[in-house]
Each structure stands twice: as C-alpha cells, then as structure tokens.
Design a protein around this motif. Sequence first.
Motif, mmCIF file in Angstrom:
data_model
loop_
_atom_site.group_PDB
_atom_site.id
_atom_site.type_symbol
_atom_site.label_atom_id
_atom_site.label_comp_id
_atom_site.label_asym_id
_atom_site.label_seq_id
_atom_site.Cartn_x
_atom_site.Cartn_y
_atom_site.Cartn_z
ATOM 1 N N GLU A 133 0.810 -1.218 0.000
ATOM 2 C CA GLU A 133 0.000 0.000 0.000
ATOM 3 C C GLU A 133 0.842 1.266 0.000
ATOM 4 O O GLU A 133 0.361 2.330 -0.378
ATOM 5 N N GLN A 134 2.087 1.155 0.438
ATOM 6 C CA GLN A 134 2.987 2.312 0.441
ATOM 7 C C GLN A 134 3.869 2.341 -0.811
ATOM 8 O O GLN A 134 4.863 3.062 -0.871
ATOM 9 N N LEU A 135 3.507 1.519 -1.812
ATOM 10 C CA LEU A 135 4.234 1.411 -3.081
ATOM 11 C C LEU A 135 5.624 0.818 -2.893
ATOM 12 O O LEU A 135 6.537 1.090 -3.686
ATOM 13 N N GLY A 136 5.774 0.021 -1.828
ATOM 14 C CA GLY A 136 7.000 -0.750 -1.677
ATOM 15 C C GLY A 136 6.926 -2.011 -2.535
ATOM 16 O O GLY A 136 5.867 -2.623 -2.669
ATOM 17 N N ILE A 137 8.050 -2.430 -3.100
ATOM 18 C CA ILE A 137 8.057 -3.564 -4.020
ATOM 19 C C ILE A 137 8.152 -4.867 -3.233
ATOM 20 O O ILE A 137 9.133 -5.115 -2.529
ATOM 21 N N ILE A 138 7.109 -5.689 -3.339
ATOM 22 C CA ILE A 138 7.085 -6.990 -2.664
ATOM 23 C C ILE A 138 7.780 -8.040 -3.510
ATOM 24 O O ILE A 138 8.576 -8.833 -3.016
ATOM 25 N N SER A 139 7.494 -8.053 -4.779
ATOM 26 C CA SER A 139 8.146 -8.992 -5.694
ATOM 27 C C SER A 139 8.061 -8.446 -7.108
ATOM 28 O O SER A 139 7.294 -7.520 -7.385
ATOM 29 N N ALA A 140 8.858 -9.057 -7.981
ATOM 30 C CA ALA A 140 8.887 -8.646 -9.383
ATOM 31 C C ALA A 140 9.048 -9.883 -10.253
ATOM 32 O O ALA A 140 9.625 -10.892 -9.817
ATOM 33 N N SER A 141 8.549 -9.814 -11.453
ATOM 34 C CA SER A 141 8.650 -10.955 -12.363
ATOM 35 C C SER A 141 10.041 -11.028 -12.986
ATOM 36 O O SER A 141 10.781 -10.038 -13.017
ATOM 37 N N ARG A 142 10.360 -12.213 -13.493
ATOM 38 C CA ARG A 142 11.635 -12.362 -14.184
ATOM 39 C C ARG A 142 11.718 -11.426 -15.368
ATOM 40 O O ARG A 142 12.794 -10.898 -15.702
ATOM 41 N N ALA A 143 10.573 -11.237 -16.046
ATOM 42 C CA ALA A 143 10.557 -10.358 -17.216
ATOM 43 C C ALA A 143 10.929 -8.920 -16.834
ATOM 44 O O ALA A 143 11.562 -8.208 -17.611
ATOM 45 N N PHE A 144 10.557 -8.502 -15.596
ATOM 46 C CA PHE A 144 10.918 -7.147 -15.153
ATOM 47 C C PHE A 144 12.431 -7.022 -15.033
ATOM 48 O O PHE A 144 13.019 -6.059 -15.516
ATOM 49 N N TYR A 145 13.057 -8.012 -14.386
ATOM 50 C CA TYR A 145 14.508 -7.962 -14.222
ATOM 51 C C TYR A 145 15.216 -8.011 -15.575
ATOM 52 O O TYR A 145 16.196 -7.293 -15.810
ATOM 53 N N ALA A 146 14.699 -8.852 -16.490
ATOM 54 C CA ALA A 146 15.337 -8.991 -17.794
ATOM 55 C C ALA A 146 15.162 -7.733 -18.640
ATOM 56 O O ALA A 146 16.084 -7.302 -19.335
ATOM 57 N N THR A 147 13.967 -7.135 -18.556
ATOM 58 C CA THR A 147 13.683 -5.967 -19.397
ATOM 59 C C THR A 147 14.482 -4.751 -18.966
ATOM 60 O O THR A 147 15.066 -4.051 -19.804
ATOM 61 N N PHE A 148 14.545 -4.506 -17.646
ATOM 62 C CA PHE A 148 15.180 -3.286 -17.161
ATOM 63 C C PHE A 148 16.607 -3.517 -16.654
ATOM 64 O O PHE A 148 17.232 -2.597 -16.125
ATOM 65 N N HIS A 149 17.098 -4.752 -16.819
ATOM 66 C CA HIS A 149 18.486 -5.082 -16.470
ATOM 67 C C HIS A 149 18.801 -4.704 -15.025
ATOM 68 O O HIS A 149 19.795 -4.018 -14.731
ATOM 69 N N VAL A 150 17.943 -5.139 -14.097
ATOM 70 C CA VAL A 150 18.164 -4.896 -12.674
ATOM 71 C C VAL A 150 18.160 -6.228 -11.942
ATOM 72 O O VAL A 150 17.717 -7.248 -12.468
ATOM 73 N N GLU A 151 18.653 -6.219 -10.708
ATOM 74 C CA GLU A 151 18.750 -7.419 -9.893
ATOM 75 C C GLU A 151 17.705 -7.387 -8.777
ATOM 76 O O GLU A 151 17.301 -6.295 -8.320
ATOM 77 N N PRO A 152 17.287 -8.574 -8.305
ATOM 78 C CA PRO A 152 16.317 -8.615 -7.202
ATOM 79 C C PRO A 152 16.793 -7.849 -5.972
ATOM 80 O O PRO A 152 15.995 -7.207 -5.287
ATOM 81 N N GLY A 153 18.094 -7.922 -5.674
ATOM 82 C CA GLY A 153 18.618 -7.268 -4.485
ATOM 83 C C GLY A 153 18.464 -5.766 -4.496
ATOM 84 O O GLY A 153 18.379 -5.139 -3.434
ATOM 85 N N GLU A 154 18.425 -5.159 -5.678
ATOM 86 C CA GLU A 154 18.269 -3.706 -5.770
ATOM 87 C C GLU A 154 16.832 -3.302 -6.103
ATOM 88 O O GLU A 154 16.575 -2.157 -6.440
ATOM 89 N N THR A 155 15.921 -4.277 -6.008
ATOM 90 C CA THR A 155 14.524 -4.021 -6.376
ATOM 91 C C THR A 155 13.575 -4.317 -5.223
ATOM 92 O O THR A 155 12.842 -3.434 -4.758
ATOM 93 N N VAL A 156 13.546 -5.566 -4.757
ATOM 94 C CA VAL A 156 12.603 -5.992 -3.718
ATOM 95 C C VAL A 156 12.903 -5.259 -2.414
ATOM 96 O O VAL A 156 14.063 -5.170 -1.988
ATOM 97 N N GLY A 157 11.854 -4.734 -1.772
ATOM 98 C CA GLY A 157 12.004 -4.016 -0.516
ATOM 99 C C GLY A 157 12.153 -2.516 -0.681
ATOM 100 O O GLY A 157 12.044 -1.773 0.297
ATOM 101 N N ARG A 158 12.375 -2.064 -1.905
ATOM 102 C CA ARG A 158 12.509 -0.621 -2.126
ATOM 103 C C ARG A 158 11.177 -0.048 -2.588
ATOM 104 O O ARG A 158 10.328 -0.739 -3.133
ATOM 105 N N LYS A 159 11.008 1.242 -2.374
ATOM 106 C CA LYS A 159 9.797 1.908 -2.841
ATOM 107 C C LYS A 159 9.947 2.214 -4.330
ATOM 108 O O LYS A 159 11.050 2.403 -4.843
ATOM 109 N N LEU A 160 8.810 2.283 -4.987
ATOM 110 C CA LEU A 160 8.826 2.466 -6.439
ATOM 111 C C LEU A 160 9.556 3.742 -6.836
ATOM 112 O O LEU A 160 10.348 3.747 -7.792
ATOM 113 N N ASP A 161 9.314 4.828 -6.113
ATOM 114 C CA ASP A 161 9.945 6.090 -6.501
ATOM 115 C C ASP A 161 11.423 6.143 -6.154
ATOM 116 O O ASP A 161 12.122 7.084 -6.573
ATOM 117 N N ASP A 162 11.933 5.158 -5.397
ATOM 118 C CA ASP A 162 13.363 5.090 -5.091
ATOM 119 C C ASP A 162 14.099 4.133 -6.021
ATOM 120 O O ASP A 162 15.332 4.025 -5.948
#
Length: 447
Positions: A133-162
């Motif tokens: 509800e606070q726009l924090g990232i709970i999980s992401a699909s493999r396609a998200f990591y592949a498309t934007f070339h990011v890693e789970p460690g720098e994605t999950v747990g962070r807020k969308l605007d960060d």
Amino acid sequence: MVLTEDLVVEYANDRFFATFEVDRDETIGANLSSLGNGQWNIPTLIGALDRILDEGHKVEDVEVDHVFPHIGRRVMRLNARKTIRPGNGSRRILLAIEDVTAESDAAAALERERLLSKGIVDTVREPLLVLDEQLGIISASRAFYATFHVEPGETVGRKLDDLGNGQWAIPALLELLTDVVPRNTSVEDFEVKHVFPKIGERNILLNARKVHREGNHTHMLLLAMQDITERRRLEAERAAALDHAERLLEELNHRVMNSLSMIGGIIAMEARNLSDEDCKAAFTRMRARVDAVGKLYKTLSRAGAVDQVNTRQYLSSLIEDLIISSGHAKPPELKVDIVELPLSTRVAIPLGLIVNELATNSLKYAFSEEGGGHLSVLLGVENDMFQLSISDNGGGIDPNARVDSGLGQKLTEAFTTQLGGKMTTHSDETGTRHRLVFPHNFAEAKT
C-alpha cells in the motif's frame, strides 16, 4: 508440565488436561513417552528433552506436528528449561506447550499462496511488479529484471519512486497509484516515456489493479508493464509515410487541376477563332466537361483531401459555375438541396459529369435568353440508394431535335452505367425531370 530427569510427569496444570483430554490419575507419575497410548513418544520431543539434561540446552520454540487419538492433529510450540532444586540438587524440566495449529496452518497456507503467486508472477511474459500500500516492491517478475536489467537485491524491498535512479518517480504515476487503494480505482494504459540507465529511451504502457488479501485485510497492487517502444516507432514511421503520401497526392491534385484549367483555356482560345457556330458550341461543351472535372480537383485541393470530396460543396460549386457561365441576363431561380456526405472520386467524377450535362441542357434549352424560370437539383439517400433529381419548368424536350449530335446523351448513359445506376426522364410542356438512382455503397464495393 514439570518432568523429572527420567521424564516422568510430576505435575501438569488444568489447561494441559483440558487441551489434550487426558485423565489426571493416568498422567501424574507416568513416563512422558508412555503417556496415554504412547502419544507423547515423539522422537523430536524426547531427543530435545534428553539434551536439556545432558548438555544443559534449552528448547526454544520447537514445533511438533502430531496426530493425537482423541483430539486429532495438533501443532505444538514447545519451550523447556532445566531447573535444579536447592538442597538435594535434583533436576527437573519445565515444559511449556502452546497449541499453534491454527497459526501454523495459516502460515503454511500463506506460504503456499506466496509460492503460487511467485510462480504466476514469474510466468507472466511482460514485466510485473507487486507493490504494497505504500508502493513498496514486494516482488517482481523475471521479465521485469530482464527488461530493465536490474537485480532482485536492488529491487525488492525498495519503494517504487526510489527504484534505480528515481526513474519511476513520476508525479502523475505516483498520484494515480496512490489513489488505487483508497478509491478502488485502476490505472489504465498510462504511458511513460523515459530514458532508463541501461536500456535507453523506452515507451512503457502501465496498468494497475488492487488485490485484497483475505485474513489480514491487507491490499497489494499489481503493476503490469508493456514495452511499446517498437510499436510507437512503427506508428511514427507509418504516420510520416502517410503524411508524405498525402502531400504527394495533394500536389498531384493541384497539378491535375492546373493542367485541366490550362486545357480549358486552350479550348476556349480555339473556339474564339472558329467561324462555324456548331463547332464553337461543340468546343464550349467540351470545355464545360473539362471544367467539371477540374472543379472536382479544385474542391479536393481546397479541402486538403486526396480521394474524397464533400458532395454538397462539390456539386453546389459546380452548378453555381454553370449558372454564371450560362450568360443569362436573368438567371433562373435555383433550388439546390444536396446531402452532405463524403464521396469517393470514383463516384464524384461520373456524377459531376452527369450533373454538368443535364444542368447545361436545362440552362441552354429550357429557358429563354431573357432568363427566368426554375431549376432544381436535389441529391439525397434513401434505402441505401443515392437519389439524384434535376428538373426545370421549361417547355420540354423537342423530340425532333438532335442536341450535341447525341453525344451528351451517350455520355450520360455511359456514366450512369459506370455508377451501376438507372436513369429515367420525363418531359412535357410543364418541364423536364431527370431522376438517377444508384447504390450508396457503390464506391466501397468497387474499391
């Protein structure tokens, strides 16, 4: 429970007897492993309690899943400590038992849901984020990591605007997503154009929905993404190509119009040098036919169109020019009622030439040189058919006269056939009436 160092039950409270439905007399003084029908002879439990006595270990939050005869399956959380009595130094074990069956089952169900959700998210071919509800990232699909070339460690747990370098900190998007939960709205086809650090400029189409999680009454957001960069590129190329083609066709229309005007001017010059009146009349009629086609391309050029002309604008202008060029001192009273529809040039050219022939004949033969009289040109659509009516209140057609050596009539018949229509003519001392009927969808059927 209080157990001796031989694991004999020395004491149990009333809650123990009520929970496990056992008899006090059968419990106190009995060895734990032989209690009841051996229902407490649980290797995990017995082993943990032995280590307390021998090694001084503590049992903390050990969960035992066991099926009891009378009460069925239970999940117990155990905590135990060793105590030594002052004086005789005898050792005892304090064993606390908590029934956590419901909690354990709920946690297991939640874990199954999590694994299922993760499997579904990973299966989606398009990038997908699960947000709280606070726009924090709970999980992401493999396609998200592949498309934007990011890693789970720098994605999950962070807020969308960060995320990343703040590439998703788009005020309009964040406001939309913030409104999804409290207002139960959704985000439909919100387009983001951004330069991403590792993949360059992209056009991303976003859709978001609220998901309500039963039990703990929490809400999540599913944010689906679609990379439409290639689509937008192709659309831009297509639009540019279409614009180029339209400009070329517009230029072609303009040149055809100028060429027809030039031809009409040459015909007029030739007619002035002729002494034979019949030849002059033939040249005049020829120029009128050329001008009728030229009027079509002039109308197209003014409207910026390439293959369609407005019926009312085109035919009204054509008739007005015929009135002006007729030379009548007093033009006939004109009634024009033409439906306003887009008309394909495939239909406009033969229709305009038919109107030109019939209206010219009325202007030339139905009215005196002093003028006066009435001329009516009507065009409408009825039962999916065009209805053209041209009528005058002249003296009617002389059946013995040969007008234009019959060429005008032959042209009219040919153009009527080209339109797939039918022409009827009625003439008497009260005037002449022409009626042409042809299919409304003629142009589309022939395309």
